[in-house]
Motif scaffolding. Structure first.
Motif, PDB file in Angstrom:
ATOM      1  N   VAL A  19      27.912 -42.190 -93.541  1.00  0.00           N
ATOM      2  CA  VAL A  19      28.592 -43.278 -94.249  1.00  0.00           C
ATOM      3  C   VAL A  19      29.678 -43.773 -93.385  1.00  0.00           C
ATOM      4  N   ILE A  20      30.424 -43.167 -92.470  1.00  0.00           N
ATOM      5  CA  ILE A  20      31.470 -43.785 -91.681  1.00  0.00           C
ATOM      6  C   ILE A  20      30.579 -44.740 -90.757  1.00  0.00           C
ATOM      7  N   THR A  21      29.481 -44.640 -90.486  1.00  0.00           N
ATOM      8  CA  THR A  21      28.498 -45.575 -89.545  1.00  0.00           C
ATOM      9  C   THR A  21      28.142 -46.612 -90.389  1.00  0.00           C
ATOM     10  N   ARG A  22      28.292 -46.882 -91.660  1.00  0.00           N
ATOM     11  CA  ARG A  22      27.894 -48.038 -92.573  1.00  0.00           C
ATOM     12  C   ARG A  22      26.507 -47.651 -93.023  1.00  0.00           C
ATOM     13  N   SER A  25      32.402 -40.314 -78.414  1.00  0.00           N
ATOM     14  CA  SER A  25      31.283 -40.441 -79.200  1.00  0.00           C
ATOM     15  C   SER A  25      31.647 -40.242 -80.908  1.00  0.00           C
ATOM     16  N   GLY A  26      32.633 -39.315 -81.258  1.00  0.00           N
ATOM     17  CA  GLY A  26      32.829 -39.463 -82.535  1.00  0.00           C
ATOM     18  C   GLY A  26      33.373 -40.564 -82.976  1.00  0.00           C
ATOM     19  N   ARG A  27      34.449 -40.982 -81.897  1.00  0.00           N
ATOM     20  CA  ARG A  27      35.394 -42.082 -82.520  1.00  0.00           C
ATOM     21  C   ARG A  27      34.716 -43.405 -82.546  1.00  0.00           C
ATOM     22  N   ILE A  81      31.265 -48.420 -84.812  1.00  0.00           N
ATOM     23  CA  ILE A  81      30.201 -48.749 -85.648  1.00  0.00           C
ATOM     24  C   ILE A  81      30.167 -49.318 -86.883  1.00  0.00           C
ATOM     25  N   GLY A  82      30.906 -48.357 -87.664  1.00  0.00           N
ATOM     26  CA  GLY A  82      30.968 -48.874 -89.231  1.00  0.00           C
ATOM     27  C   GLY A  82      31.908 -49.814 -89.524  1.00  0.00           C
ATOM     28  N   SER A  83      32.829 -49.912 -88.642  1.00  0.00           N
ATOM     29  CA  SER A  83      33.706 -51.105 -88.829  1.00  0.00           C
ATOM     30  C   SER A  83      33.227 -52.510 -88.589  1.00  0.00           C
ATOM     31  N   ASP A  84      32.363 -52.498 -87.462  1.00  0.00           N
ATOM     32  CA  ASP A  84      31.741 -53.935 -87.272  1.00  0.00           C
ATOM     33  C   ASP A  84      30.670 -53.500 -86.152  1.00  0.00           C
ATOM     34  N   VAL A 106      35.946 -41.680 -98.264  1.00  0.00           N
ATOM     35  CA  VAL A 106      35.201 -42.406 -97.204  1.00  0.00           C
ATOM     36  C   VAL A 106      34.784 -43.618 -97.753  1.00  0.00           C
ATOM     37  N   ALA A 107      35.174 -44.718 -96.884  1.00  0.00           N
ATOM     38  CA  ALA A 107      34.578 -46.014 -97.328  1.00  0.00           C
ATOM     39  C   ALA A 107      33.056 -46.407 -97.303  1.00  0.00           C
ATOM     40  N   ILE A 108      32.809 -46.653 -98.534  1.00  0.00           N
ATOM     41  CA  ILE A 108      30.975 -46.708 -98.529  1.00  0.00           C
ATOM     42  C   ILE A 108      30.596 -48.018 -97.490  1.00  0.00           C
ATOM     43  N   PHE A 109      31.491 -48.894 -97.127  1.00  0.00           N
ATOM     44  CA  PHE A 109      31.104 -49.830 -96.203  1.00  0.00           C
ATOM     45  C   PHE A 109      31.230 -49.424 -94.724  1.00  0.00           C
ATOM     46  N   GLY A 110      31.704 -48.305 -94.439  1.00  0.00           N
ATOM     47  CA  GLY A 110      31.874 -47.595 -93.235  1.00  0.00           C
ATOM     48  C   GLY A 110      33.205 -47.908 -92.471  1.00  0.00           C
ATOM     49  N   GLY A 111      33.309 -47.123 -91.436  1.00  0.00           N
ATOM     50  CA  GLY A 111      34.386 -47.489 -90.484  1.00  0.00           C
ATOM     51  C   GLY A 111      35.729 -46.920 -90.911  1.00  0.00           C
ATOM     52  N   SER A 112      35.796 -45.896 -91.928  1.00  0.00           N
ATOM     53  CA  SER A 112      37.012 -45.104 -92.271  1.00  0.00           C
ATOM     54  C   SER A 112      36.634 -43.826 -93.068  1.00  0.00           C
ATOM     55  N   GLY A 113      37.781 -43.229 -93.285  1.00  0.00           N
ATOM     56  CA  GLY A 113      37.408 -41.743 -93.848  1.00  0.00           C
ATOM     57  C   GLY A 113      37.463 -40.428 -93.019  1.00  0.00           C
ATOM     58  N   SER A 114      37.192 -39.493 -93.844  1.00  0.00           N
ATOM     59  CA  SER A 114      37.484 -38.170 -92.906  1.00  0.00           C
ATOM     60  C   SER A 114      36.521 -37.252 -93.437  1.00  0.00           C
ATOM     61  N   VAL A 115      35.903 -36.259 -92.901  1.00  0.00           N
ATOM     62  CA  VAL A 115      35.144 -35.172 -93.427  1.00  0.00           C
ATOM     63  C   VAL A 115      36.074 -34.330 -94.308  1.00  0.00           C
ATOM     64  N   TYR A 116      37.417 -34.318 -93.785  1.00  0.00           N
ATOM     65  CA  TYR A 116      38.161 -33.343 -94.738  1.00  0.00           C
ATOM     66  C   TYR A 116      38.189 -33.968 -96.418  1.00  0.00           C
ATOM     67  N   GLY A 117      38.489 -35.270 -96.459  1.00  0.00           N
ATOM     68  CA  GLY A 117      38.566 -35.874 -97.694  1.00  0.00           C
ATOM     69  C   GLY A 117      37.179 -35.900 -98.256  1.00  0.00           C
TER      70      GLY A 117
END
Length: 345
Positions: free
Chosen positions: A78-81, A206-208, A213-216, A277-288
């Motif tokens: 989801v982070i990758t949109r 690569s993780g960042r 990618i999810g942001s834009d 975790v934003a459903i449109f990607g780009g933010s959030g964390s696996v901890y959340g």
């Protein structure tokens, strides 16, 4: 003789207001989930003190374990949109493959089974990732299709057969019931998965890049990021974790058939969204996402104790999802305005 003085070393750049605000956004999201968990557990314990008995806490942790592992993989996607709706079917396929391995090879080592389950899931994830990254087909369409394809393979393989706990080695079933200092082994397993995934996303380039990618996606591609390769990798990881969850499902329940994990994909997506975790990607964390899984599991256990009907239990989960999306939107708007102010200053 002329002496030259070396220029002073440049000072370490200070964090921008936008960066600090971004860190606060993550903190607010996750602390909000923790606060909701504490309030819900406290209210339920007041109503029924047995809710906090050792066995109840153990059952609660075990109930959240598999969902948390699935949510961790889903969060990475989801982070990758994108989104992976096939995780429940991958879990079921891996679970039945695990049971079949024990039936056909009774003395097979447990680590081999864990690796085999994760590998099977990774193959399923690679199918999703190849169709999405290479063929540029929307993830929602692809994974909705593979949800039925993988489940169909599971049904065809099982052909109505059920695997019982008596067919599973006792040492493997002990993973689902054993504890260390009162903490279930499966919970420690899930905790290790979440911590490793979180460390990777935060500490490796690569993780960042998955966040970029999810942001834009277009901007990420222009900046030289291999978008297709990174998205493919995200789906492979998600599939591998779903396959691993299928192996742990067998240890947890022992008895299984082709319906293992049926319908769990909606709970997984809900955990990720509720976890910030934003459903449109780009933010959030696996901890959340893991905290979201814990919160949804606690809701499912606590609300019946409080006498809440099943209808209102589902309504509460739906309200949480809507509230999480609304909060994410509000925080995103605030972050955007802060970054714009920083640019103009």
């Amino acid at each position: 003789m002329t002496t030259t003085t070396a220029p002073p070393a440049p000072a370490e750049p200070k964090q921008s207001a936008g960066t600090r605000l971004t860190h606060r956004v993550f903190l607010v999201r996750e602390l909000g989930i923790v606060a909701a968990l504490v309030l819900l557990i406290g209210a339920t314990a007041i109503s029924n003190p047995r809710f906090l008995s050792a066995q109840s806490v153990k059952d609660l942790l075990l109930g959240a374990t598999i969902l948390a592992i699935l949510a961790t993989g889903q969060a990475i996607v989801v982070i990758t949109r994108n989104v992976d709706l096939s995780v429940g079917s991958v879990l079921g396929l891996s679970a039945f493959a695990t049971g079949t391995l024990f039936l056909d090879h009774p003395g097979i080592p447990i680590p081999v089974v864990l690796v085999a389950g994760a590998a099977l899931g990774a193959v399923c994830g690679a199918v999703n990732g190849a169709l999405i990254a290479a063929a540029r087909v929307p993830a929602l369409v692809v994974t909705l299709g593979t949800l039925y394809v993988f489940r169909g393979i599971d049904y065809q393989w099982a052909t109505g057969k059920q695997i019982n706990a008596a067919d599973i080695p006792v040492s493997f079933l002990h993973m689902g019931t054993g504890t260390i200092l009162g903490v279930p082994l499966l919970t420690l397993f899930a905790l290790a998965v979440v911590l490793c995934a979180g460390f990777y996303l935060r500490s490796y380039r690569s993780g960042r890049e998955l966040y970029a990618i999810g942001s834009d996606p277009a901007a990420a591609r222009l900046s030289g990021i291999a978008v297709g390769r990174r998205v493919f990798f995200a789906f492979v990881v998600c599939g591998a974790l779903a396959g691993l969850a299928g192996v742990l499902y067998v240890a947890r329940f022992g008895t299984l058939d082709a319906n293992a994990g049926l319908g769990s994909e909606l709970n997984v997506v809900a955990s990720v969204v509720v976890g910030g975790v934003a459903i449109f990607g780009g933010s959030g964390s696996v901890y959340g996402a893991a905290l979201g899984a814990m919160l949804l599991t606690t809701i499912g256990s606590a609300l019946p104790v409080l006498g809440v009907t099943p209808f209102w239990q589902r309504a509460a989960v739906g309200a949480l999802i809507l509230a999480a999306i609304g909060l994410d939107r509000a925080l995103s708007v605030r972050l955007t305005k802060s970054l714009q102010r920083g640019v103009h200053q």
